[in-house]
Design an enzyme around this catalytic site. Structure first.
Site, PDB file in Angstrom:
ATOM      1  NE  ARG A 109      29.803  22.177  66.690  1.00 47.74           N
ATOM      2  CZ  ARG A 109      29.403  21.323  67.600  1.00 47.74           C
ATOM      3  NH1 ARG A 109      29.526  21.612  68.882  1.00 47.74           N
ATOM      4  NH2 ARG A 109      28.864  20.178  67.246  1.00 47.74           N
ATOM      5  CB  SER A 115      32.196  31.541  59.494  1.00 48.78           C
ATOM      6  OG  SER A 115      31.953  30.174  59.560  1.00 48.78           O
ATOM      7  CG  ASP A 141      29.097  30.499  58.588  1.00 50.87           C
ATOM      8  OD1 ASP A 141      29.208  31.127  57.519  1.00 50.87           O
ATOM      9  OD2 ASP A 141      28.846  31.072  59.671  1.00 50.87           O
TER      10      ASP A 141
HETATM   11  C1  GLC Z   1      30.294  37.152  58.793  1.00 55.18           C
HETATM   12  C2  GLC Z   1      31.321  36.530  57.867  1.00 55.18           C
HETATM   13  C3  GLC Z   1      30.682  35.513  56.943  1.00 55.18           C
HETATM   14  C4  GLC Z   1      29.890  34.510  57.752  1.00 55.18           C
HETATM   15  C5  GLC Z   1      28.890  35.222  58.645  1.00 55.18           C
HETATM   16  C6  GLC Z   1      28.098  34.256  59.520  1.00 55.18           C
HETATM   17  O1  GLC Z   1      29.421  37.907  58.040  1.00 55.18           O
HETATM   18  O2  GLC Z   1      31.973  37.534  57.109  1.00 55.18           O
HETATM   19  O3  GLC Z   1      31.658  34.829  56.174  1.00 55.18           O
HETATM   20  O4  GLC Z   1      29.230  33.628  56.885  1.00 55.18           O
HETATM   21  O5  GLC Z   1      29.567  36.142  59.490  1.00 55.18           O
HETATM   22  O6  GLC Z   1      28.915  33.541  60.380  1.00 55.18           O
END
Ligand code: GLC
Length: 466
Positions: A85, A148, A202
């Site tokens: 996004r 993330s 995230d």
């Molecule tokens: C995976 C990623 C992590 C993220 C999570 C949720 O575990 O390694 O960084 O926060 O997904 O999206």
């Protein structure tokens, strides 16, 4: 292979019960999970062991939370799953709150998740350019980047990718600063004037966005395609960092729990988890995540149903079905199947997609399988959350702790039972913590804008957010 007719019915029923019981967790088992996760978290924080620890406990250099004191306009880029996004966020005075001026969602084509870093980031920058043009944004706005995946933060705007998780696997990015990769892609599209000022996970975005509205929020939890949690830790407990004063947000990367050589989840990982793991993009990795989050729960259910079919316990007599085609049983089907109470219409229509029978007893068994998988996922997530909460309570030396948890992710927000089981189990496992769940909508995205705002005009030369 179907079972013999003479002992058939009983044996088949026993086998169904055995399989369902593999997903049943006692309170004692959940307590064991808590103890082991706690050990792994300590290993991730310790100077002596952190380099080998799968639960990485990554320092974020964020040392305070926003509590409603920012303003201005910012861009945010939220990359972490099959969609990403771009947002433009405008903050007003504390009483005006957040004003989402605009946002657009783009799909990342599957091939780009396995392509080169240059191809991925060029595509992202193309989309940002399209967004700026659609929204007629001409002025250069600071950009916060929600990324993330596990990365080592070496400054507010530098993150070295440690490894990919979820559906991504682009080896040439590993070990590189992803902010730099984004900046290089921006430079390749010469006409763009964007300054990337901060990178966050995230979980951190979710925490930031909830803390902005509720100062009692010090935990950010994601249960979507992946799962992870961050929380505010006392500096004196972060052995691997110098300094004892104040707090810092730690991105735990708890999804990797279970990877260590001691195999701390060995007693509860069952034959279906193992098969699902072997079929996954990153075998042997993210064991905890694979039992909890949306990426593979559908696949897990699919593997159980195929096994039940092979044993003659379900869908008997149907040969031409489509259940064994890779990757078809989506996790969103669990939500639909479990929300079906009376007429089983959802279950029937999903099974029809696979050319499978709609016999009532088959539909009910499919529902039971989904419920067992979901229940275990929510309970494990609760055990993880209870571990983090108990650790925070101990650090504060409080008999009773009140805490708001910022949560985001499709499993939490869309599944009909997941959030309730999670919340009930946390209360049971951490009775001295009074928790309040705050669902953050889009927080992982606009949290990056918030972080960008917090770096403020003094951004240059800042290495931490205080
Ligand atoms: C995976 C990623 C992590 C993220 C999570 C949720 O575990 O390694 O960084 O926060 O997904 O999206």
């Amino acid at each position: 292979m179907a079972m013999t007719m003479s002992s058939g019915v009983t044996t088949v029923h026993l086998e169904v019960d055995r399989i369902l019981s593999l997903f049943h967790l006692s309170k004692e088992q959940l307590h064991t999970v808590m103890c082991r996760l706690r050990e792994e978290m300590e290993r991730g924080l310790s100077r002596d062991t952190y380099e080998e620890a799968p639960v990485r406990m990554l320092p974020t250099f964020i040392r305070s939370l926003p509590a409603g004191r920012v303003n201005g306009s910012f861009l945010a880029l939220d990359l972490g799953g099959t969609n990403f996004r771009v947002l433009r966020v405008k903050f007003g005075s504390p009483c005006e709150g957040v004003n989402h001026v605009a946002s657009e969602t783009y799909r990342i084509p599957n091939e780009l998740m396995q392509a080169s870093g240059q191809q991925l980031f060029d595509y992202i920058v193309d989309c940002i350019a399209g967004f700026l043009s659609n929204q007629s944004i001409k002025e250069p706005l600071p950009l916060g980047f929600t990324f993330s995946f596990p990365y080592k933060q070496i400054g507010l705007d530098q993150g070295i990718l440690l490894n990919w998780t979820k559906g991504f696997n682009i080896p040439d990015c590993v070990g590189k600063d992803v902010v730099q990769l984004l900046r290089e892609a921006i430079q390749r599209r010469q006409e763009l004037d964007l300054e990337v000022v901060v990178i966050i996970n995230d979980t951190v975005g979710t925490l930031m966005s909830c803390a902005y509205e509720d100062p009692n929020c010090e935990v950010g939890l994601i249960v979507g395609t992946g799962t992870n949690i961050c929380y505010m830790e006392q500096m004196r407990n972060i052995d691997k960092l110098d300094g004892n004063d104040g707090v810092m947000c730690i991105n735990t990367e708890w999804g990797a729990f279970g990877e260590s050589v001691k195999r701390p989840l060995m007693d509860i990982v069952n034959e279906f988890d193992k098969l699902t793991d072997e079929q996954s993009q990153h075998p042997g990795k993210q064991i905890f995540e694979k039992m909890i989050s949306g990426l593979l729960l559908g696949r897990l259910v699919q593997n159980i149903l195929l096994n039940l079919k092979e044993k003659g316990a379900i869908f008997s007599g149907i040969e031409q079905h489509r259940l064994d085609l890779h990757g078809l049983f989506e996790t969103k089907y669990l939500s639909l199947i479990e929300s079906d109470t009376g007429d089983l219409l959802h279950v029937k229509s999903i099974l029809e997609k696979f050319n499978l029978s709609c016999r009532t007893e088959d539909c009910r068994l499919v529902q039971k399988v989904c419920e067992a998988v979901t229940r275990r996922a929510a309970q494990l997530c609760a055990a993880g959350l209870a571990t983090v909460l108990e650790k925070m309570r101990e650090a504060r030396q409080q008999d009773h702790m009140m805490m708001t948890i910022g949560v985001e992710g499709s499993l939490y927000s869309l599944h009909p039972q997941f959030s309730r089981i999670l919340e009930d189990t946390v209360k049971d496992l951490a009775p001295k913590c009074e928790v309040n769940f705050r669902h953050s909508k889009d927080g992982s995205g606009w949290g990056a804008a918030l972080a960008a705002a917090m770096t403020g005009a003094k951004y240059h030369g800042n290495t931490e957010i205080f």
